[in-house]
Every structure is written in C-alpha cells, then in structure tokens.
Design a protein around this motif. Structure first.
Motif, PDB file in Angstrom:
ATOM      1  N   THR A  86       0.824  -1.211   0.000  1.00 52.02           N
ATOM      2  CA  THR A  86       0.000   0.000   0.000  1.00 52.02           C
ATOM      3  C   THR A  86       0.860   1.263   0.000  1.00 52.02           C
ATOM      4  O   THR A  86       0.503   2.258  -0.630  1.00 52.02           O
ATOM      5  CB  THR A  86      -0.954   0.012   1.211  1.00 52.02           C
ATOM      6  OG1 THR A  86      -0.195  -0.225   2.404  1.00 52.02           O
ATOM      7  CG2 THR A  86      -2.038  -1.044   1.077  1.00 52.02           C
ATOM      8  N   THR A  87       1.992   1.230   0.691  1.00 52.72           N
ATOM      9  CA  THR A  87       2.897   2.381   0.695  1.00 52.72           C
ATOM     10  C   THR A  87       3.479   2.601  -0.694  1.00 52.72           C
ATOM     11  O   THR A  87       3.569   3.732  -1.171  1.00 52.72           O
ATOM     12  CB  THR A  87       4.031   2.183   1.723  1.00 52.72           C
ATOM     13  OG1 THR A  87       3.439   2.028   3.010  1.00 52.72           O
ATOM     14  CG2 THR A  87       4.998   3.349   1.731  1.00 52.72           C
ATOM     15  N   VAL A 130       2.157   1.647  -3.591  1.00 50.11           N
ATOM     16  CA  VAL A 130       1.088   2.093  -4.488  1.00 50.11           C
ATOM     17  C   VAL A 130       0.784   3.569  -4.235  1.00 50.11           C
ATOM     18  O   VAL A 130       0.608   4.345  -5.181  1.00 50.11           O
ATOM     19  CB  VAL A 130      -0.168   1.218  -4.334  1.00 50.11           C
ATOM     20  CG1 VAL A 130      -1.359   1.821  -5.057  1.00 50.11           C
ATOM     21  CG2 VAL A 130       0.102  -0.189  -4.850  1.00 50.11           C
ATOM     22  N   ASN A 131       0.720   3.954  -2.970  1.00 52.51           N
ATOM     23  CA  ASN A 131       0.451   5.357  -2.641  1.00 52.51           C
ATOM     24  C   ASN A 131       1.543   6.266  -3.185  1.00 52.51           C
ATOM     25  O   ASN A 131       1.262   7.315  -3.773  1.00 52.51           O
ATOM     26  CB  ASN A 131       0.309   5.516  -1.122  1.00 52.51           C
ATOM     27  CG  ASN A 131      -0.077   6.920  -0.735  1.00 52.51           C
ATOM     28  OD1 ASN A 131      -0.837   7.586  -1.416  1.00 52.51           O
ATOM     29  ND2 ASN A 131       0.458   7.385   0.375  1.00 52.51           N
ATOM     30  N   PHE A 136      -6.663  -5.394  -6.283  1.00 52.58           N
ATOM     31  CA  PHE A 136      -6.309  -4.463  -5.211  1.00 52.58           C
ATOM     32  C   PHE A 136      -7.368  -3.356  -5.120  1.00 52.58           C
ATOM     33  O   PHE A 136      -7.895  -3.062  -4.049  1.00 52.58           O
ATOM     34  CB  PHE A 136      -4.923  -3.890  -5.557  1.00 52.58           C
ATOM     35  CG  PHE A 136      -4.301  -2.987  -4.539  1.00 52.58           C
ATOM     36  CD1 PHE A 136      -3.539  -3.499  -3.501  1.00 52.58           C
ATOM     37  CD2 PHE A 136      -4.427  -1.611  -4.653  1.00 52.58           C
ATOM     38  CE1 PHE A 136      -2.919  -2.655  -2.581  1.00 52.58           C
ATOM     39  CE2 PHE A 136      -3.817  -0.771  -3.742  1.00 52.58           C
ATOM     40  CZ  PHE A 136      -3.066  -1.288  -2.700  1.00 52.58           C
ATOM     41  N   LEU A 191     -10.347  -2.311  -2.246  1.00 51.11           N
ATOM     42  CA  LEU A 191     -10.502  -0.980  -1.666  1.00 51.11           C
ATOM     43  C   LEU A 191     -11.894  -0.419  -1.923  1.00 51.11           C
ATOM     44  O   LEU A 191     -12.484   0.225  -1.052  1.00 51.11           O
ATOM     45  CB  LEU A 191      -9.427  -0.039  -2.212  1.00 51.11           C
ATOM     46  CG  LEU A 191      -7.990  -0.414  -1.830  1.00 51.11           C
ATOM     47  CD1 LEU A 191      -6.999   0.501  -2.528  1.00 51.11           C
ATOM     48  CD2 LEU A 191      -7.795  -0.384  -0.331  1.00 51.11           C
TER      49      LEU A 191
END
Length: 148
Positions: A10-11, A13-14, A136, A140
C-alpha cells in the motif's frame, strides 16, 4: 512515510500514485489541464452527460471536491451544465467542444506516462500487474462500500 524495500504494498502504491499525479500534471499543464480533471473528462467523453453525483462516484471523490473541480472546469470552458429534464434540482454536466477537443491530447499525454512507467516490463508482466492492481482496487472499493 518514505518507501523502503520492506514497505507494505500500500505504501508503494500510494507513492506511485503521487509520483504519477505529479508527472501527469506536468504533461497535461501545456494543454491547460490538470490530472485531477482526467476522470471527469474520460467519463463525460465515454457516456456524458452525467450528474455531479455520478461523476463523484466514478472519480471516487467526495461531492464537495467534485463541485469545486467542476466549477474550475466550467470556468475554463471544458464543461457546461444543463438542467436535467427528469429532475429540475439536478444539473447534467457535459463536455464543451473545447473539452472534447482536449480528450485525445490528454489521452496521448497520459499514454506517454504509462509507457514510461512500464518501460522494461514484458507483456506478460503488464498483464499480471494489471490483474493484481484490479483486484487491489476492487478490495478498496469494497472497503468504501462497507463504510456507506
């Protein structure tokens, strides 16, 4: 948080999303566009006219943010509003001729970013990445739906 080799996905992707937004803003600026406007342009180009509520849902942003975005786009001559013939309380948003003309230019600019980001990936790797990111995002979206 800065990404490290042990960072959670997630980090990464962010961070990737923020870098992509910066690069795409730079590529779109000469066209008089911002990356945040692309979901609206794309949605209206594919199926417009749409309500503000529908556009907010498609772009996955809150209604007040969409209202501000649409106000700027209307000011810049990219979109226009017309009353919904079925509900006088609702306005339908559609692309202006200028907004329509910028769609292929924006698409070309964004394709350049996509190609650069995927440089060195095999077609098979791109397919795998696409599938994984699709799952993914679905997870979400389900999280968002659960919170309603």
């Amino acid at each position: 948080m800065l990404p490290t080799p042990s960072s959670p996905p997630t980090t990464l992707v962010n961070t990737a999303a923020r870098v992509l937004a910066r690069i795409n803003d730079r590529r779109l600026r000469p066209l008089g566009l911002a990356f945040g406007q692309v979901p609206v342009l794309a949605a209206l180009g594919q199926g417009g006219p749409l309500s503000q509520k529908e556009l907010a849902r498609l772009a996955r942003i809150e209604q007040p943010s969409m209202a501000q975005l649409l106000a700027r786009m209307e000011r810049d001559g990219l979109v226009e509003r017309a009353p919904d013939p079925n509900d006088r309380r609702v306005s339908l948003i559609s692309l202006t001729a200028e907004g329509q003309a910028k769609l292929p230019l924006a698409h070309s600019a964004l394709l350049g970013t996509n190609n650069r980001a995927l440089d060195g990936f095999s077609p098979e790797e791109v397919d795998v990445l696409h599938g994984l990111l699709g799952r993914f995002l679905a997870n979400l979206d389900a999280e968002l739906a659960d919170q309603r």
